[in-house]
Every structure is written in structure tokens, then in C-alpha cells.
Scaffold this motif. Structure first.
Motif, mmCIF file in Angstrom:
data_model
loop_
_atom_site.group_PDB
_atom_site.id
_atom_site.type_symbol
_atom_site.label_atom_id
_atom_site.label_comp_id
_atom_site.label_asym_id
_atom_site.label_seq_id
_atom_site.Cartn_x
_atom_site.Cartn_y
_atom_site.Cartn_z
ATOM 1 N N GLU A 327 0.843 -1.191 0.000
ATOM 2 C CA GLU A 327 0.000 0.000 0.000
ATOM 3 C C GLU A 327 0.880 1.243 0.000
ATOM 4 O OE1 GLU A 327 -3.293 2.295 2.850
ATOM 5 O OE2 GLU A 327 -2.820 0.182 3.201
ATOM 6 N N LEU A 328 0.593 2.152 -0.929
ATOM 7 C CA LEU A 328 1.306 3.422 -1.016
ATOM 8 C C LEU A 328 0.306 4.551 -0.890
ATOM 9 C CD1 LEU A 328 3.595 1.577 -2.064
ATOM 10 C CD2 LEU A 328 4.034 3.256 -3.855
ATOM 11 N N LYS A 329 0.629 5.530 -0.035
ATOM 12 C CA LYS A 329 -0.228 6.710 0.135
ATOM 13 C C LYS A 329 0.646 7.951 0.057
ATOM 14 C CE LYS A 329 -1.057 8.916 3.607
ATOM 15 N NZ LYS A 329 -0.663 10.277 4.133
ATOM 16 N N ASN A 330 0.306 8.872 -0.844
ATOM 17 C CA ASN A 330 1.056 10.121 -0.991
ATOM 18 C C ASN A 330 2.557 9.842 -1.083
ATOM 19 O OD1 ASN A 330 1.316 12.924 -1.211
ATOM 20 N ND2 ASN A 330 1.575 13.190 0.986
ATOM 21 N N THR A 331 2.883 8.900 -1.933
ATOM 22 C CA THR A 331 4.272 8.443 -2.068
ATOM 23 C C THR A 331 4.736 8.588 -3.506
ATOM 24 O OG1 THR A 331 4.257 6.931 -0.192
ATOM 25 C CG2 THR A 331 5.724 6.366 -2.003
ATOM 26 N N ASP A 332 5.962 9.050 -3.672
ATOM 27 C CA ASP A 332 6.592 9.186 -4.983
ATOM 28 C C ASP A 332 7.660 8.104 -5.086
ATOM 29 O OD1 ASP A 332 8.113 9.912 -7.225
ATOM 30 O OD2 ASP A 332 7.765 12.054 -6.890
ATOM 31 N N LEU A 333 7.401 7.100 -5.891
ATOM 32 C CA LEU A 333 8.320 5.977 -6.055
ATOM 33 C C LEU A 333 9.149 6.199 -7.312
ATOM 34 C CD1 LEU A 333 9.135 3.162 -4.896
ATOM 35 C CD2 LEU A 333 7.513 2.184 -6.532
ATOM 36 N N GLY A 334 10.471 6.238 -7.149
ATOM 37 C CA GLY A 334 11.361 6.632 -8.233
ATOM 38 C C GLY A 334 11.476 5.626 -9.361
ATOM 39 N N VAL A 335 12.115 6.079 -10.428
ATOM 40 C CA VAL A 335 12.309 5.263 -11.630
ATOM 41 C C VAL A 335 13.017 3.956 -11.277
ATOM 42 C CG1 VAL A 335 13.470 5.156 -13.876
ATOM 43 C CG2 VAL A 335 12.381 7.295 -13.115
ATOM 44 N N GLY A 336 12.430 2.841 -11.676
ATOM 45 C CA GLY A 336 13.045 1.538 -11.496
ATOM 46 C C GLY A 336 13.055 1.009 -10.074
ATOM 47 N N SER A 337 12.484 1.716 -9.134
ATOM 48 C CA SER A 337 12.468 1.250 -7.749
ATOM 49 C C SER A 337 11.410 0.171 -7.546
ATOM 50 C CB SER A 337 12.231 2.412 -6.785
ATOM 51 O OG SER A 337 13.373 3.240 -6.742
ATOM 52 N N LYS A 338 11.629 -0.667 -6.515
ATOM 53 C CA LYS A 338 10.759 -1.814 -6.295
ATOM 54 C C LYS A 338 10.284 -1.874 -4.840
ATOM 55 C CE LYS A 338 13.112 -4.621 -9.792
ATOM 56 N NZ LYS A 338 13.844 -5.898 -10.055
ATOM 57 N N VAL A 339 8.999 -2.160 -4.706
ATOM 58 C CA VAL A 339 8.403 -2.428 -3.396
ATOM 59 C C VAL A 339 7.579 -3.695 -3.601
ATOM 60 C CG1 VAL A 339 7.100 -1.477 -1.459
ATOM 61 C CG2 VAL A 339 8.218 0.070 -3.076
ATOM 62 N N ASN A 340 8.189 -4.829 -3.330
ATOM 63 C CA ASN A 340 7.616 -6.068 -3.846
ATOM 64 C C ASN A 340 6.594 -6.768 -2.953
ATOM 65 O OD1 ASN A 340 8.683 -6.362 -6.465
ATOM 66 N ND2 ASN A 340 10.676 -6.907 -5.621
ATOM 67 N N HIS A 341 6.696 -6.667 -1.639
ATOM 68 C CA HIS A 341 5.753 -7.445 -0.830
ATOM 69 C C HIS A 341 5.440 -6.785 0.505
ATOM 70 C CE1 HIS A 341 8.372 -10.414 -2.983
ATOM 71 N NE2 HIS A 341 9.320 -9.875 -2.265
ATOM 72 N N LEU A 342 4.172 -6.857 0.894
ATOM 73 C CA LEU A 342 3.754 -6.683 2.291
ATOM 74 C C LEU A 342 4.295 -5.409 2.931
ATOM 75 C CD1 LEU A 342 4.517 -10.376 3.208
ATOM 76 C CD2 LEU A 342 2.225 -9.436 2.944
ATOM 77 N N THR A 343 4.175 -4.289 2.231
ATOM 78 C CA THR A 343 4.815 -3.054 2.681
ATOM 79 C C THR A 343 3.843 -1.889 2.649
ATOM 80 O OG1 THR A 343 7.047 -3.726 2.047
ATOM 81 C CG2 THR A 343 6.614 -1.378 2.053
ATOM 82 N N TYR A 344 4.019 -0.958 3.605
ATOM 83 C CA TYR A 344 3.252 0.293 3.589
ATOM 84 C C TYR A 344 4.212 1.467 3.577
ATOM 85 C CZ TYR A 344 0.749 4.394 5.182
ATOM 86 O OH TYR A 344 0.235 5.669 5.273
ATOM 87 N N LEU A 345 4.040 2.337 2.589
ATOM 88 C CA LEU A 345 4.792 3.590 2.513
ATOM 89 C C LEU A 345 3.794 4.735 2.450
ATOM 90 C CD1 LEU A 345 7.561 2.758 -0.155
ATOM 91 C CD2 LEU A 345 7.695 2.531 2.337
ATOM 92 N N GLY A 346 3.851 5.624 3.457
ATOM 93 C CA GLY A 346 2.983 6.786 3.477
ATOM 94 C C GLY A 346 3.786 8.057 3.606
ATOM 95 N N ASP A 347 3.424 9.079 2.818
ATOM 96 C CA ASP A 347 4.137 10.369 2.831
ATOM 97 C C ASP A 347 5.635 10.162 2.641
ATOM 98 O OD1 ASP A 347 1.790 12.048 3.474
ATOM 99 O OD2 ASP A 347 1.802 10.911 5.333
ATOM 100 N N THR A 348 5.967 9.474 1.563
ATOM 101 C CA THR A 348 7.344 9.027 1.334
ATOM 102 C C THR A 348 7.807 9.405 -0.067
ATOM 103 O OG1 THR A 348 7.003 7.151 2.824
ATOM 104 C CG2 THR A 348 8.852 6.995 1.293
#
Length: 442
Positions: A327-348
Motif C-alpha cells: 500500500e502506497l499513500k502520498n508516495t513518490d516511487l522513483g524510476v526503477g524502484s521496487k516495493v515487492n511485498h507486504l509493505t506500507y509507505l505513506g508520505d514518502t
């Protein structure tokens, strides 16, 4: 041709068959209040929009703002509601619309206007539903011009056999509408002022034309069942548009789209995907099964899911990868980056080519304020890391698995944020035996 066109939308009905505290116009369709769809369509065609609402419908008034509202305090029928809306107009032409016809298209609305502009005193919309049911019937003359409309409850058996049914919407000059609406009476089975009674008055003044549309577009919504049917029709329309734009929908019937969804060519959407408001999917991205997206931008070549959730404010940049149960909320995930399993990123904010390990989370909320986490380029976040915001992890840094990160991690550093492991010889077996004995003793 009239210089100004006004849409008068009749939305004062509570819709008792909906069995809801909300007015019928506020029932949800395609993630939006029903009336939203009609207003968005009307905005493409008309210069002004006036919505007739009932007393106490403050939420509806707020929804249609900044468009004008007038209140029908006494519900004396559709003719009475139309009169209240038309009375505030001064000139030009008006289209009278119903809030429970949200699937009306701009093309059909324009056809209605064109028919009026061709010299007809009044133009109206009709349809030929598979089951005519309780719709009013449109009675025509030999030359095809409309003579009158008869409501079902007032119709004879012969009139009920007519297949051409009234869809409700009509267009005429404001001056004519005011005159006709002032001359209708409530002499009918319902003791109400019927808007449809102006048709006979108009026919005495000049030709009245009927523009036919499809039942899928013009059918009214009066119950939860009809609302569900309308949702299905809307989704079919949105899916067809996506396919025509070059997207691949593997199982179209299982995919839920929003009217404002932007889907580029070569996007692939797998089954059972829900897309809410404010989503843009750029060329070549893949949305895998059972994912939920709203308020986000997925850039070219990114892969989302399966079982991923993207919440408002999220950007997944080119060739990034979101995996299952992320789950991502208000998150900017960069080019080629990976968040593959079971993770929460908020305001990131995550830089380029970084990897976020399984089970990692950002603690972005302290119960009062939200705080940001910044992760640089080429970072490796070990599994089960807890990043307590506000915190910054600079380029090329790593966190050890199981760490709690509360301070900045310098570029290239490896951060350990966990207690040293200590082994107690024999204590594990002894504890298990003690617990088992306690269980046996009850």
C-alpha cells in the motif's frame, strides 16, 4: 437561434424507492453522485445550469455548486418543478433534464438542441424500451410529429400499446416554456402538474419533434435495482472507450473504472481491478489482478500488483514495481524502484533504483501530524524495517533487516536499528515444557 442555452435539471425528488436518507440525485453511480454525470455532460453543451432541489437538500446544493439552485418547497409535480427552474430565466432556450437520467450523452443532448433549432416549437427525447412498463407514451400524428404525451396511469389500453415512450427531457425557447407551464393544470390521476402536459400546448403552437435514443442511455433510475443496471451500463461504456483507446482489459466485466480514468495505449489491466477517481495510467504499464487505485499516476512501464493499493497522491515512476499486498499513500516511487511485498509507505519519497524489503513500513503519523520519509537513490531497505518519520535515508544506504530507523542514515552507510541477539542455552525447551504442562492442568 437562441444565443443562450440553459439546462434546468429537476432534482427535488427524494426517491423513496431507494430507501435512503439521501436524495435520489445523490445516489452513487460510477464513484460519483448520480447528478455529477449529468452536470458534466451538460457543461459540454449549455451556457448555464440551474438545478431544482427540495428543501433541506443542503448536501445536494453543495454538490452541484457553483451552479445555481432553486428550491421546490411544495412537491406538486414535474411541471411545477420545471416552472420554478424556468421562472428565473429571462431569454434564450432551455433544456429540461432529470437528475435520474445520468447516462444521457452529449451527442444526444446536442441532437435535442438541433431538433429545436430546425424550427420546432418543442423537441423532446423518446425511446423504445424492451418493456415499456409505466413510462409515459408519446402519441404522434400521421406525419410523425408529436401530438401529446399521456402518462401511463392516465392512458387507455390502446395508448398503453404504443412502443414510443417519453424519456422526459425536452427543449424549447424560455418564453414559450413559461407560457406553457403557466397554463397546465393538475387534472389527472396524481393531482399533479405534469411537465408532459406542455406537449399538447406546444403542438397547437407549432411542430413538436421527438428525438429517439436508446434505453441504455435514457432509462430513468428509480430503485436500487435500476441503479445497479445503470452502473453496469456505465461501466460497459467506460470499458469500451478504454479498449478503443488501445488498452488491454483481460476480463472487462470484472474491471471497475471511473469516468475520469485516463488510460493510454498498451496498458494492460488484469481481472478484478478497481480504479477510483483521479487515476492516470501511462503507456505500457501493467495493473495486475485484485489491485485498488485512486488519485494516483502510474508512469510508463510500471507494474502494479497483484493485490496492491495505491492511494491519493501516489506517483509510480517509469519501470517501478509494486508487488502483492503493498500500500502506497502520498508516495513518490522513483524510476526503477521496487516495493515487492507486504509493505506500507505513506508520505514518502523514494529515489531511483531503490529496493524496499518485505514487511517494511513508514510510521508517518504521530496521532496529530503527518511526517515525511525520504529514501534516496540505489538504497536497499532490509525486510521488516520500520522507518519512523521524519527521517532521511541518503543515496546508496542500507538498513539491516528488522531495524527501527529513527535517525538519518548517511550516504553509503549500513544502519542497524535493532537489539543485539542473545541466546539462552536450554531455555527454549524448558519454556515450551512449562507452557505445555500449564495447558494440560487446565
Amino acid at each position: 437561434m437562441s444565443s443562450t442555452t440553459t439546462a434546468v435539471i429537476l432534482a427535488a425528488g427524494m426517491g423513496t424507492r431507494m430507501k435512503s436518507r439521501l436524495p435520489k440525485a445523490m445516489q452513487r453511480l460510477g464513484n460519483r453522485p448520480m447528478i455529477w454525470h449529468l452536470i458534466e455532460t451538460a457543461r459540454q453543451i449549455v451556457d448555464r445550469i440551474v438545478v431544482v432541489i427540495g428543501p433541506g437538500m443542503d448536501e445536494l446544493a453543495q454538490q452541484v455548486s457553483p451552479h445555481e439552485t432553486v428550491i421546490q418547497y411544495d412537491r406538486l409535480g414535474t411541471g411545477h418543478a420545471a416552472k420554478i427552474g424556468v421562472d428565473i430565466l429571462h431569454d434564450g432556450r432551455a433544456i429540461i433534464l432529470y437528475a435520474d437520467n445520468p447516462l444521457l450523452t452529449a451527442n444526444t443532448m446536442q441532437r435535442l438542441l438541433n431538433a429545436h433549432d430546425e424550427g420546432h416549437a418543442l423537441s423532446l427525447l423518446g425511446m423504445r424500451p424492451v418493456v415499456a412498463g409505466h413510462y409515459g407514451r408519446i402519441v404522434t400524428r400521421v406525419d410523425g410529429q408529436v401530438e401529446r404525451i399521456v402518462e401511463f396511469k392516465d392512458a387507455s389500453e390502446a395508448e398503453r400499446s404504443i412502443t414510443l415512450c417519453n424519456a422526459g427531457m425536452m427543449c424549447a425557447d424560455v418564453t414559450h416554456l413559461k407560457n406553457w407551464l403557466n397554463n397546465i393544470t393538475p387534472e389527472n390521476a396524481q393531482n399533479e402538474y405534469y411537465l408532459t402536459d406542455i406537449v399538447a400546448l406546444a403542438a397547437k403552437q407549432g411542430p413538436v419533434s421527438c428525438v429517439e435514443g436508446t434505453e441504455e442511455e435514457l432509462a430513468g433510475i428509480n430503485s436500487r435495482a435500476e441503479l445497479a443496471q445503470a452502473e453496469n451500463r456505465l461501466q460497459q461504456r467506460l470499458r469500451q472507450n478504454a479498449l478503443e483507446q488501445g488498452a488491454t482489459l483481460i476480463d472487462p466485466s470484472s474491471i471497475f473504472l471511473d469516468p475520469d480514468t485516463i488510460i493510454a495505449r498498451d496498458v494492460v489491466i488484469e481481472p478484478n481491478v478497481f480504479i477510483g477517481p483521479g487515476v492516470t495510467l501511462e503507456e505500457g504499464c501493467v495493473i495486475r489482478a485484485f489491485s485498488h487505485l485512486e488519485g494516483c499516476l502510474v508512469k510508463k512501464g510500471a507494474t502494479i500488483g497483484p493485490y496492491a493499493r495505491l492511494r491519493p497522491g501516489t506517483v509510480c515512476r517509469e519501470n517501478s514495481h509494486i508487488g502483492n499486498f503493498v500500500e502506497l499513500k502520498n508516495t513518490d516511487l522513483g524510476v526503477g524502484s521496487k516495493v515487492n511485498h507486504l509493505t506500507y509507505l505513506g508520505d514518502t519519497k523514494v529515489g531511483k533504483m531503490s529496493n524496499i524489503g518485505a514487511g517494511s513500513i513508514t510510521c508517518n503519523y504521530d496521532g496529530v501530524f503527518k511526517h515525511r520519509t525520504t529514501i534516496g537513490n540505489n538504497c536497499f531497505i532490509g525486510s521488516n524495517s520500520v522507518m519512523v518519520a521524519p527521517v532521511q535515508i541518503e543515496d546508496d544506504a542500507m538498513t539491516a533487516a528488522g531495524s527501527v530507523i529513527t535517525q538519518a542514515v548517511p550516504s553509503g552507510a549500513l544502519a542497524f536499528g535493532r537489539a543485539r541477539q542473545e541466546n539462552k542455552a536450554g531455555k527454549g525447551r524448558a519454556l515450551q515444557q512449562a507452557l505445555q504442562k500449564k495447558k494440560e492442568q487446565g
